[in-house]
Write a protein that holds these residues in place. Structure first.
Motif, PDB file in Angstrom:
ATOM      1  N   GLY A 127       0.789  -1.238   0.000  1.00  0.00           N
ATOM      2  CA  GLY A 127       0.000   0.000   0.000  1.00  0.00           C
ATOM      3  C   GLY A 127       0.814   1.277   0.000  1.00  0.00           C
ATOM      4  O   GLY A 127       0.488   2.234  -0.708  1.00  0.00           O
ATOM      5  N   LYS A 128       1.892   1.312   0.783  1.00  0.00           N
ATOM      6  CA  LYS A 128       2.695   2.533   0.873  1.00  0.00           C
ATOM      7  C   LYS A 128       3.424   2.837  -0.433  1.00  0.00           C
ATOM      8  O   LYS A 128       3.804   3.982  -0.688  1.00  0.00           O
ATOM      9  N   ILE A 129       3.617   1.811  -1.256  1.00  0.00           N
ATOM     10  CA  ILE A 129       4.300   2.012  -2.544  1.00  0.00           C
ATOM     11  C   ILE A 129       3.284   2.270  -3.652  1.00  0.00           C
ATOM     12  O   ILE A 129       3.401   3.224  -4.418  1.00  0.00           O
ATOM     13  N   LEU A 130       2.255   1.421  -3.722  1.00  0.00           N
ATOM     14  CA  LEU A 130       1.281   1.530  -4.807  1.00  0.00           C
ATOM     15  C   LEU A 130       0.261   2.640  -4.577  1.00  0.00           C
ATOM     16  O   LEU A 130      -0.180   3.293  -5.538  1.00  0.00           O
ATOM     17  N   GLY A 131      -0.132   2.860  -3.324  1.00  0.00           N
ATOM     18  CA  GLY A 131      -1.157   3.860  -3.013  1.00  0.00           C
ATOM     19  C   GLY A 131      -0.864   5.249  -3.555  1.00  0.00           C
ATOM     20  O   GLY A 131      -1.683   5.822  -4.289  1.00  0.00           O
ATOM     21  N   PRO A 132       0.293   5.837  -3.227  1.00  0.00           N
ATOM     22  CA  PRO A 132       0.609   7.191  -3.707  1.00  0.00           C
ATOM     23  C   PRO A 132       0.685   7.306  -5.226  1.00  0.00           C
ATOM     24  O   PRO A 132       0.556   8.395  -5.770  1.00  0.00           O
ATOM     25  N   ARG A 133       0.881   6.179  -5.906  1.00  0.00           N
ATOM     26  CA  ARG A 133       0.974   6.173  -7.367  1.00  0.00           C
ATOM     27  C   ARG A 133      -0.361   5.834  -8.025  1.00  0.00           C
ATOM     28  O   ARG A 133      -0.441   5.708  -9.245  1.00  0.00           O
ATOM     29  N   GLY A 134      -1.385   5.666  -7.226  1.00  0.00           N
ATOM     30  CA  GLY A 134      -2.700   5.343  -7.774  1.00  0.00           C
ATOM     31  C   GLY A 134      -2.783   3.951  -8.351  1.00  0.00           C
ATOM     32  O   GLY A 134      -3.631   3.681  -9.215  1.00  0.00           O
ATOM     33  N   LEU A 135      -1.941   3.048  -7.878  1.00  0.00           N
ATOM     34  CA  LEU A 135      -1.873   1.698  -8.441  1.00  0.00           C
ATOM     35  C   LEU A 135      -2.447   0.625  -7.521  1.00  0.00           C
ATOM     36  O   LEU A 135      -2.529  -0.541  -7.912  1.00  0.00           O
ATOM     37  N   MET A 136      -2.841   0.985  -6.310  1.00  0.00           N
ATOM     38  CA  MET A 136      -3.313  -0.022  -5.360  1.00  0.00           C
ATOM     39  C   MET A 136      -4.630  -0.632  -5.832  1.00  0.00           C
ATOM     40  O   MET A 136      -5.609   0.079  -6.078  1.00  0.00           O
ATOM     41  N   PRO A 137      -4.698  -1.956  -5.978  1.00  0.00           N
ATOM     42  CA  PRO A 137      -5.948  -2.610  -6.399  1.00  0.00           C
ATOM     43  C   PRO A 137      -7.071  -2.327  -5.404  1.00  0.00           C
ATOM     44  O   PRO A 137      -6.840  -2.252  -4.198  1.00  0.00           O
ATOM     45  N   ASN A 138      -8.294  -2.195  -5.935  1.00  0.00           N
ATOM     46  CA  ASN A 138      -9.432  -1.867  -5.095  1.00  0.00           C
ATOM     47  C   ASN A 138     -10.696  -2.490  -5.702  1.00  0.00           C
ATOM     48  O   ASN A 138     -10.919  -2.383  -6.900  1.00  0.00           O
ATOM     49  N   PRO A 139     -11.514  -3.125  -4.888  1.00  0.00           N
ATOM     50  CA  PRO A 139     -12.749  -3.729  -5.421  1.00  0.00           C
ATOM     51  C   PRO A 139     -13.649  -2.723  -6.124  1.00  0.00           C
ATOM     52  O   PRO A 139     -14.313  -3.062  -7.109  1.00  0.00           O
ATOM     53  N   LYS A 140     -13.676  -1.458  -5.641  1.00  0.00           N
ATOM     54  CA  LYS A 140     -14.544  -0.450  -6.233  1.00  0.00           C
ATOM     55  C   LYS A 140     -14.134  -0.100  -7.666  1.00  0.00           C
ATOM     56  O   LYS A 140     -14.958   0.327  -8.460  1.00  0.00           O
ATOM     57  N   SER A 141     -12.861  -0.265  -7.964  1.00  0.00           N
ATOM     58  CA  SER A 141     -12.395   0.041  -9.316  1.00  0.00           C
ATOM     59  C   SER A 141     -12.332  -1.197 -10.187  1.00  0.00           C
ATOM     60  O   SER A 141     -11.898  -1.142 -11.340  1.00  0.00           O
TER      61      SER A 141
END
Length: 233
Positions: A127-141
């Motif tokens: 999360g700390k790596i992917l989150g700021p880059r908008g890459l974190m997987p998410n069920p809503k997306s």
């Protein structure tokens, strides 16, 4: 920092206080996209929401009818048969712990990361790596799913994710300057209709405060969203 003379010349061609229909805005943006590369056309929408409140979040995905013109690099983190499905669907990178380790070392050379629910325990550590880059997987997306093949196909076909930032802005690419006027117009109208569809019931006052269409190097053109919504209804 001031704008270049080229930008100022382009900006002078439109009234910055006026709002235009999408088709007219697209025409102006294309005329001003004179860079030596194929400029990306973007929509920036300032929404009347307060993202600090959970009931005023604006986030989701929308399939643009003509795609974005961008080659999207997709990484799928999955196991077993799901890896084979992802490869068959056209994912650029497929793996599990090998890519998780690679990301932990700083690798993020992708545009979208898709994973399966059973992998989230391990993927969550990124999360700390992917989150700021908008890459974190998410069920809503739609990027946390068992149907990885469908998710890969949709992303490759032009499905984009939108998300309001802390200042109430949504900014997304809607195509390339080389697209025809009709294709860009349809993409933008699709996005506007989607943002209207997900308007939070808790949002008060004007919802679309300002919507601007621009190319990478060009001046922004403001859109008359109310007129567009009336035409779409």
């Amino acid at each position: 920092m001031g704008h270049s003379r080229r930008y100022e010349t382009m900006a002078a061609k439109r009234d910055p206080m006026s709002r235009y229909g999408v088709a007219e805005a697209v025409k102006m943006v294309k005329e001003n996209a004179t860079a030596k590369f194929d400029e990306t056309v973007e929509v920036a929408a300032n929404l009347g929401v307060d993202p600090r409140h959970a009931d005023q979040q604006v986030r989701g995905t929308v399939a643009l009818p003509h795609g974005t013109g961008k080659t999207v690099r997709v990484l799928v983190l999955a196991q077993g048969d799901k890896q084979k499905e992802a490869e068959a669907a056209g994912a650029d990178y497929v793996g599990a712990d090998d890519f998780i380790e690679k990301i932990q070392k700083g690798w993020t050379d992708v545009d979208v990361v898709i994973t399966t629910p059973d992998m989230m325990g391990r993927v969550g550590r990124l999360g700390k790596i992917l989150g700021p880059r908008g890459l974190m997987p998410n069920p809503k997306s739609g990027t946390v799913t068992m149907d990885v093949a469908k998710a890969v196909a949709e992303v490759k076909a032009g499905k984009i994710e939108y998300r309001v930032d802390k200042t109430g802005n949504v900014q997304v690419p809607v195509g390339k300057a080389s697209f025809g006027e009709e294709a860009l117009t349809e993409n933008i109208r699709t996005l506007i209709a989607e943002l209207q569809r997900v308007k939070p019931s808790a949002a008060k006052g004007a919802y679309f405060k300002n919507v601007t269409v621009s190319s990478t190097m060009g001046a922004g053109v403001r859109v008359d969203v109310l007129a567009e919504l009336q035409s779409l209804s």
